[in-house]
Enzyme design. Structure first.
Site, mmCIF file in Angstrom:
data_model
loop_
_atom_site.group_PDB
_atom_site.id
_atom_site.type_symbol
_atom_site.label_atom_id
_atom_site.label_comp_id
_atom_site.label_asym_id
_atom_site.label_seq_id
_atom_site.Cartn_x
_atom_site.Cartn_y
_atom_site.Cartn_z
ATOM 1 N N CYS A 184 -5.232 11.336 17.216
ATOM 2 C CA CYS A 184 -4.959 10.192 18.085
ATOM 3 C C CYS A 184 -3.872 9.263 17.493
ATOM 4 C CB CYS A 184 -6.260 9.449 18.367
ATOM 5 S SG CYS A 184 -6.194 8.461 19.848
ATOM 6 N N HIS A 189 -10.593 13.097 19.261
ATOM 7 C CA HIS A 189 -11.090 12.396 18.076
ATOM 8 C C HIS A 189 -12.572 12.650 17.836
ATOM 9 C CE1 HIS A 189 -11.802 8.363 20.376
ATOM 10 N NE2 HIS A 189 -12.117 9.402 21.094
ATOM 11 N N ARG A 225 -4.910 4.744 31.164
ATOM 12 C CA ARG A 225 -5.559 5.338 29.993
ATOM 13 C C ARG A 225 -6.079 6.707 30.358
ATOM 14 N NH1 ARG A 225 -5.888 2.354 25.456
ATOM 15 N NH2 ARG A 225 -6.992 3.794 24.129
#
Lengths: 243, 493
Positions: free
Chosen positions: A94, A193, A128
């Protein structure tokens, strides 16, 4: 055998379970009787690539990323570049993944120069990209990787690097070209992640094999009982395939 | 126009004036004047809200949000009308909102104050509106002088634009579900906007939390800081700090002591930003065990002993927040301190159940900071116990379960045989099992059991006490089965 892991910026780049990947690397070595030592290198501390066999760098929040950029202006940028060119395996997640690239352009037009060790750049977007996702892995034909992504940066790869794989469900690098992550030298960069490695034990073992082979010339990892890990993987894979 | 008798709020979003014109009510909210037409709208929406709530209860369901959404559709400003004469206390922050509210609730009861509270946990605009409607007459007049409202951090800015709060408590700011709230700085920004709508409110802020104290920067509100002057755990779990760097100059903080997480006596060696001196604080921890903690509070110059009848260091903070609200409202220090010994804890917050022969404590978990505090508490045990974790990943739980890797479950493994067995359940039970495996838990100690009814059946046969840690929606489901099968109240009762 022994593997020395460097956890870069463990107190700053530690967003949402990224240390799970380090725990996974360590345990899968220990369970095979291979000793492992992890050291953290944070802001203001020197990074000496020759002391490490594997590097991990996680994701962070915007606030702390600013603290970090100041630190990277020093020698660390050159050292990280040298380590990557020397073939030290890097797992970057990330924010840490973005940081290895050339630059980050925010949605309102500010541009930050990043390490520039790998040929890609990132552009911030208003949207997002959040959710469970799944992608192929070119290093492990036939294996599907499951993870969770949460990023607003869209990453675009340059011609000299390859993606880690192809997005099967979710967004990946940018939500446009179906690529996910980056592969260059022994760098593995991805947006997945948290529990990437624990739920994808084959990928963990592949990265360990790369690191051990580089250090000892050859390496054959003993198989482990991965039933719990595979259950977690299968659950998410079949849930995503139903979507 | 006969008289304008009240002007409240200065920010644009909270600007309302009302006056009496020839005996009829005229109200201005924002830039719009409303007359009797509005009153009819209020009556209709309050009735709609009450009826929907009644219907849902008849169906035996606990929907607490839906009636409010119906009412808001009919009258978007409803909360402004219902709350206008009510002295409101808003409780917000990442962790401890519900427990702090239950403590404040008891102190209000013991002080003889007439109030209602949103006990069911509906803490968004719609749920809070529904709660006000339920506690008002059908003409929209509140039956109580005070309202105690727990507010979601992101919803505070909406709620506070309709309610002229008398007191706002911010318990703490930790990283929470990132897919819902974004980064910590985003949560702080939301809280700041929320506070800006209530310029008259007394702010009760946690002095030990550098993020929380930053909310006092540049506001005109009266502020009361509270804190804990001493470490609370002998043997803390390993946890990441959510705020290691100075919020003003980005230098690393130095700590004189840490209570948990990023809370404690912090100061910035570069710019001098530091923990403010709290006027309500815990000076000393006299004793702590599985049933609670005895502490000495200092409120200004006065010392007061108290027994907090919920264990855990984080509940010391919650109690301290309740004491601070007491000070803000001018309640008797002694009365508030005594109320901490007999308040009713919130559903799923260390709630005790007798399941057949077995005893269960249910402790809600939702983020690494809160979960680590539960571990700080259970790892002090020396008597054998069973541990259950139920991990869901619905929107209210947080869709990303990677936070379980930030929790120091390794500490639980170090307890050895004191932890006799571990059950993992919930939608993401498999992920939880992997977490424990990598924490070093022996494989044979981990059982994956996804069915809650079966899980609770197994629990009833246990001789050792059970500590059950569910995420939010898992808690509601478990709580539902326990109510049905073992005769406990439903959460909305």
């Amino acid at each position: 055998m022994e593997l020395r892991i460097c956890h870069l910026y463990p107190d700053v780049l530690n967003l949402y379970g990224d240390r799970g990947n380090v725990i996974c690397l360590e345990q899968r070595l220990r369970w095979r009787g291979i000793s492992v030592e992890t050291s953290g290198v944070s802001i203001g501390q020197p990074f000496c690539p020759e002391n490490y066999d594997l590097c991990f760098i996680g994701g962070g929040q915007d606030f702390e990323q600013e603290v970090l950029l100041a630190d990277l202006k020093g020698e660390k940028t050159q050292q990280i570049k040298a380590a990557i060119e020397d073939g030290i395996p890097f797992l970057a997640i990330c924010g840490g993944y973005q940081m290895l690239g050339q630059s980050y352009k925010t949605w309102d037009g500010h541009q930050f120069d990043f390490i520039g060790a790998v040929d890609f750049y990132t552009v911030g977007s208003a949207q997002r990209m959040i959710g469970n996702y799944m992608f192929t892995c070119e290093d492990l034909p036939g294996t599907k990787i499951v993870g969770f992504e949460n990023h607003s940066g869209k990453t675009y790869l340059g011609p000299s690097v390859k993606p880690m794989g192809k997005v099967l469900k979710g967004y990946g690098n940018n939500g446009e070209d179906k690529t996910e992550g980056v592969r260059y030298q022994n760098v593995f960069g991805t947006y997945s992640h948290g529990c990437l490695l624990p739920k994808n034990p084959q990928l963990c073992d592949y990265i360990l094999t790369v690191a051990l082979t580089r250090k000892y010339g050859q390496c054959q990892l003993q198989p482990l009982d991965d039933s719990l890990e595979n259950n977690a993987h299968h659950y998410m894979q079949s849930r995503l395939e139903r979507q | 126009m006969r008289s304008i008798f009240r002007v409240a709020g200065t920010s644009n979003r909270n600007h309302y004036i009302y006056c009496v014109v020839e005996e009829s009510l005229v109200v201005k909210i924002g830039n719009v004047w409303y007359t009797n037409f509005m009153k009819i709208q209020v009556i209709i929406s309050v009735l709609a809200c009450k009826l929907t709530r009644f219907a849902i209860r008849l169906l035996g369901r606990g929907g607490t949000d839906f009636p409010g959404r119906v009412a808001l559709k009919l009258c978007p400003n409803l909360l402004g009308f219902l709350a206008k004469d009510v002295t409101t206390i808003l409780v917000t922050g990442t962790n401890g909102k519900t427990t702090t509210s239950r403590m404040i609730e008891q102190s209000l009861l013991d002080s003889g104050i007439s109030f209602f509270a949103n006990k069911s946990g509906a803490n968004l605009l719609s749920g809070v509106t529904a709660e006000f409607a339920a506690n008002s007459t059908w003409t929209g007049k509140c039956r109580y002088t005070h309202a105690l409202i727990e507010s979601d951090e992101a919803a505070l800015k909406q709620i506070s634009s309709y309610v002229d709060a008398k007191v706002i408590v911010v318990t703490n700011v930790f990283r929470d579900q990132l897919d819902r709230y974004g980064e910590v700085s985003h949560t702080l920004e939301n809280l700041k906007i929320g506070i800006s709508h209530s310029p008259n409110a007394v702010l009760c802020l946690n002095a030990d939390d550098s993020l929380c104290t930053s909310l006092a920067d540049g506001v005109q509100n009266p502020v009361i800081f509270y804190g804990v002057n001493t470490p609370v755990y002998e043997n803390r779990v390993e946890e990441l700090s959510d705020a290691p760097y100075c919020i003003h100059c980005k230098h690393e903080y130095v700590y004189d002591y840490v209570t948990y997480g990023h809370l404690g006596g912090y100061r910035c060696p570069n710019c001098g930003y530091q923990r403010p001196q709290p006027s309500v604080c815990v000076n000393k921890i006299l004793q702590s065990d599985m049933d609670g903690t005895q502490v000495v509070f200092q409120v200004d110059d006065r010392l007061e002993k108290a027994k907090i009848h919920l264990p855990g260091g984080y509940n010391i903070y919650n109690a301290c927040a309740a004491m601070t609200v007491g000070k803000a409202l001018g309640l008797s220090v002694k009365t508030v301190a005594q109320s901490l010994d007999h308040f009713a804890c919130g559903f799923g917050r260390m709630e005790k159940f007798n399941l057949g022969q077995a005893q269960m404590r249910m402790i809600l978990i939702k983020n690494p900071a809160g979960c680590n505090q539960v571990l700080n508490f259970v790892t002090d045990f020396s008597q054998p116990f069973i541990f259950v974790v139920c991990l869901n990943d619905r929107a209210q739980d947080g869709k990303d379960v990677s936070w379980i890797w930030d929790v120091d479950f390794e500490k639980l493994v170090q307890m050895g045989d004191v932890l006799t067995h571990l059950y993992v359940s919930g939608i993401r039970a498999e992920d939880m099992a992997v977490r424990f495996l990598y924490a070093g838990m022996p494989r044979e100690k981990i059982t994956v059991m996804k069915d809650y009814t079966q899980l609770l059946k197994v629990c009833t046969t246990q001789e050792n006490p059970i500590y059950c840690m569910p995420t939010y929606t898992a808690m509601l489901e478990l709580r539902g089965i326990i109510s049905k099968e073992y005769g406990y109240k439903n959460f909305w009762e």
